[in-house]
Write a protein that holds these residues in place. Structure first.
Motif, PDB file in Angstrom:
ATOM      1  N   GLU A  42       1.126  43.063   8.282  1.00 13.32           N
ATOM      2  CA  GLU A  42       1.658  44.225   7.583  1.00 13.32           C
ATOM      3  C   GLU A  42       1.463  44.212   6.065  1.00 13.32           C
ATOM      4  O   GLU A  42       1.242  45.257   5.451  1.00 13.32           O
ATOM      5  CB  GLU A  42       3.151  44.349   7.892  1.00 13.32           C
ATOM      6  CG  GLU A  42       3.441  44.565   9.360  1.00 13.32           C
ATOM      7  CD  GLU A  42       4.928  44.576   9.672  1.00 13.32           C
ATOM      8  OE1 GLU A  42       5.284  45.042  10.766  1.00 13.32           O
ATOM      9  OE2 GLU A  42       5.728  44.125   8.832  1.00 13.32           O
ATOM     10  N   THR A  43       1.554  43.045   5.448  1.00 13.94           N
ATOM     11  CA  THR A  43       1.585  42.981   3.990  1.00 13.94           C
ATOM     12  C   THR A  43       0.307  43.462   3.301  1.00 13.94           C
ATOM     13  O   THR A  43       0.391  44.128   2.262  1.00 13.94           O
ATOM     14  CB  THR A  43       1.935  41.551   3.534  1.00 13.94           C
ATOM     15  OG1 THR A  43       3.189  41.168   4.114  1.00 13.94           O
ATOM     16  CG2 THR A  43       2.051  41.468   2.024  1.00 13.94           C
ATOM     17  N   PRO A  44      -0.900  43.166   3.808  1.00 12.30           N
ATOM     18  CA  PRO A  44      -2.092  43.611   3.081  1.00 12.30           C
ATOM     19  C   PRO A  44      -2.139  45.123   2.837  1.00 12.30           C
ATOM     20  O   PRO A  44      -2.474  45.560   1.725  1.00 12.30           O
ATOM     21  CB  PRO A  44      -3.243  43.156   3.987  1.00 12.30           C
ATOM     22  CG  PRO A  44      -2.705  41.945   4.680  1.00 12.30           C
ATOM     23  CD  PRO A  44      -1.263  42.279   4.942  1.00 12.30           C
ATOM     24  N   ALA A  45      -1.809  45.921   3.824  1.00 13.34           N
ATOM     25  CA  ALA A  45      -1.831  47.380   3.629  1.00 13.34           C
ATOM     26  C   ALA A  45      -0.750  47.810   2.650  1.00 13.34           C
ATOM     27  O   ALA A  45      -0.950  48.744   1.859  1.00 13.34           O
ATOM     28  CB  ALA A  45      -1.645  48.094   4.970  1.00 13.34           C
ATOM     29  N   ALA A  46       0.404  47.132   2.665  1.00 12.38           N
ATOM     30  CA  ALA A  46       1.460  47.462   1.704  1.00 12.38           C
ATOM     31  C   ALA A  46       0.994  47.186   0.280  1.00 12.38           C
ATOM     32  O   ALA A  46       1.260  47.968  -0.642  1.00 12.38           O
ATOM     33  CB  ALA A  46       2.724  46.668   2.010  1.00 12.38           C
ATOM     34  N   LEU A  47       0.275  46.093   0.076  1.00  4.48           N
ATOM     35  CA  LEU A  47      -0.237  45.788  -1.258  1.00  4.48           C
ATOM     36  C   LEU A  47      -1.243  46.836  -1.712  1.00  4.48           C
ATOM     37  O   LEU A  47      -1.273  47.217  -2.893  1.00  4.48           O
ATOM     38  CB  LEU A  47      -0.880  44.397  -1.259  1.00  4.48           C
ATOM     39  CG  LEU A  47       0.076  43.222  -1.067  1.00  4.48           C
ATOM     40  CD1 LEU A  47      -0.707  41.931  -0.878  1.00  4.48           C
ATOM     41  CD2 LEU A  47       1.036  43.107  -2.238  1.00  4.48           C
TER      42      LEU A  47
END
Length: 238
Positions: free
Chosen positions: A104-109
């Motif tokens: 999940e985190t890469p797209a949030a960044l």
């Protein structure tokens, strides 16, 4: 022009065993005390989900191949939307319980890199330290952003708790053995409680207070509720 420059903590193409080892190391870097940089003016709500990608030739969808991150920026204390972004990226890791933040985190960044407002506090649809290795998506994202974050989740991932009184705003601690991980909050009378835990640079008390302060007429606090609503819109492009 974006105001956000992320830290680079690690690469994302990790084997599950290496990702678990990395979680344990990163959990030691999470700050569990308040470190808000002055007055809060803007709160970001984050919701991360998955979509099918479509094969042009066959017209068939491939499940969860696209990660979608929606970020809504609200002014505080008005809780009015001032900016919103949706980012979509190829999903980097298959579903593995306990390792969702690596999906999940890469797209949030990517979404945060498009924001124009300076964010003071981040509220994530997911867990903070209320995670088996104390590194849920709110804690993981908080480390990359180096911002105060908290997680608001609909389901328990770890820990135990007592009964939550029925009135709105009532809560009980969420614990694992002798460690308090967060709270279980009755955000609306007559509905199931939500699970609130600090992610990074916030104490449990502050995570609780911010979650309660951002409640409106619905079960979820406004930042994550509005991010969830934005994420569900099919007319929003990245």
């Amino acid at each position: 022009m974006s105001t956000f420059t992320p830290r680079h903590l690690h690469d994302w193409d990790l084997a599950p065993r290496d990702a678990i080892a990395l979680q344990r190391r990163l959990a030691g870097q999470v700050e569990r005390q308040d470190r808000l940089a002055g007055e809060v003016k803007y709160i970001a709500g984050v919701d991360i989900g998955f979509e099918k990608s479509m094969d042009i030739d066959s017209g068939q969808g491939k499940r969860d191949e696209i990660t979608r991150a929606a970020v809504v920026v609200l002014s505080w204390p008005e809780l009015k939307v001032v900016e919103q972004v949706v980012a979509r990226e190829p999903t980097r890791m298959p579903y593995i319980p306990g390792l969702l933040s690596f999906r999940e985190t890469p797209a949030a960044l990517t979404a945060f890199a498009q924001l124009k407002h300076q964010i003071d506090l981040v509220m994530v649809d997911g867990h903070g330290i209320a995670h088996p290795r104390r590194l849920g998506v709110a804690a993981h994202l908080g480390l990359w952003l180096d911002l105060p974050t908290l997680g608001v989740a609909k389901k328990r991932l770890t820990g135990k708790h007592g009964e939550v009184p029925e009135e709105r705003g009532a809560w009980t601690p969420l614990k694992h053995d002798d460690e308090t991980l967060g709270i279980v909050l009755r955000s609306r009378a007559g509905v199931k409680p939500i699970f609130v835990s600090p992610g990074h640079r916030l104490s449990i008390d502050s995570a609780r207070d911010w979650a309660i302060a951002c409640l409106g007429r619905y079960k979820l606090p406004e930042p994550t509720r509005l991010a969830d609503r934005l994420a569900s819109r099919r007319d929003v492009s990245s």
